[in-house]
Design an enzyme around this catalytic site. Sequence first.
Site, PDB file in Angstrom:
ATOM      1  CG  HIS A 137      -1.888  -4.681 -29.966  1.00 25.84           C
ATOM      2  ND1 HIS A 137      -1.618  -5.418 -31.083  1.00 25.84           N
ATOM      3  CD2 HIS A 137      -1.185  -5.248 -28.941  1.00 25.84           C
ATOM      4  CE1 HIS A 137      -0.771  -6.391 -30.755  1.00 25.84           C
ATOM      5  NE2 HIS A 137      -0.502  -6.313 -29.477  1.00 25.84           N
ATOM      6  CG  HIS A 140       4.611  -5.622 -29.152  1.00 26.50           C
ATOM      7  ND1 HIS A 140       3.708  -4.834 -29.837  1.00 26.50           N
ATOM      8  CD2 HIS A 140       3.917  -6.709 -28.731  1.00 26.50           C
ATOM      9  CE1 HIS A 140       2.534  -5.424 -29.843  1.00 26.50           C
ATOM     10  NE2 HIS A 140       2.627  -6.565 -29.185  1.00 26.50           N
ATOM     11  CG  ASP A 155       1.592  -7.174 -25.834  1.00 24.66           C
ATOM     12  OD1 ASP A 155       0.777  -6.662 -26.619  1.00 24.66           O
ATOM     13  OD2 ASP A 155       2.353  -8.114 -26.156  1.00 24.66           O
ATOM     14  CG  HIS A 209      -1.130 -11.146 -23.593  1.00 25.12           C
ATOM     15  ND1 HIS A 209      -1.108  -9.774 -23.613  1.00 25.12           N
ATOM     16  CD2 HIS A 209      -0.829 -11.549 -24.842  1.00 25.12           C
ATOM     17  CE1 HIS A 209      -0.815  -9.366 -24.839  1.00 25.12           C
ATOM     18  NE2 HIS A 209      -0.636 -10.427 -25.605  1.00 25.12           N
TER      19      HIS A 209
HETATM   20 ZN   LIG Z   1       0.889  -7.522 -28.467  1.00 24.31          ZN
END
Ligand SMILES: [Zn+2]
Length: 308
Positions: free
Chosen positions: A79, A238, A242, A265
Amino acid sequence: MVRQRTLEKPVSVVGIGLHSGAKVKAVFSPAPAGTGIVYTRTDLDPRVSIKCSADNVRDTQLSTTLVSPEGERISTVEHLTAALCALGIDNLHVEVNAPEVPVMDGSSQPFLYLLSRAGIRELDAPKEFIKVVRKVRVEDGDKWAELSPAAGLLMDLTISFKHPAMDPAMQHFAYRFSGQAFSEQVSRARTFCFMKDVEYMHSHHLALGGSLENAVVMDDYRVVNPEGLRYPDEFVKHKMLDATGDLYMSGHTILGQFRAYKTGHALNNMLLRTLLSDPANYELATFAHERSVGVEYLGARHAAPLQA
Ligand SMILES: [Zn+2]
């Protein structure tokens, strides 16, 4: 020329560590051109520094984690990294007195606010961009992510959650990345999780700092947070946040079109590594004028006030 950037002056913040639940102090300091983004663990003797790079991302379980060759870790960097991307910061020292960056409110906004208040300094060296020249794609089951050539940075992301609190019509988001667009449309989107995951993680001493203060939490039917959502499409935004951080782990803005379905991720990092694994996929580009880049950053000439 379009120049590399760093902070104007040092700034620090204290917050809670997501994993430990303990207080963490982070100090951000200006760094010379060519330094990159370097994290240092000041709680270790001797101190350990880890440069932000796609190859140093070793663990993507709960957050993006940088790991040194000696195995020392710094977690929850994504973040912050997304905020650095929006500010166009190429060079920065980040000192933390714990194995993680403070989670703040689970979004990028506190970092964006803090760092933009410290000010941006342009350095006397050309800023390097990673320009995609050949399409790359990675897949994992039905999940996929790809980068293809384009002017500027175009981002298009779809999630697919079936949950009463997650509107199916709010699971796609696409936009042209700029510091301003990220700040206004994406930066406040918080991380999210399900109550049953929180109970599981706490019973395994994971995410001890996780709370309604730094995540959107859902039970079987609804969002538990009394304040509700910050955007109607906060969940997909969000994931966009990311991806912005994950793709900036090389320390360079990518110029191209990013498209992804149910990515996270691990897949984002695999995509970045795949791009960088073959020099035929990309070129390092520098520019004489910002208008030729197709990406504008916050700070310096874009000193629009950010909301606290
Ligand atoms: Zn995140």
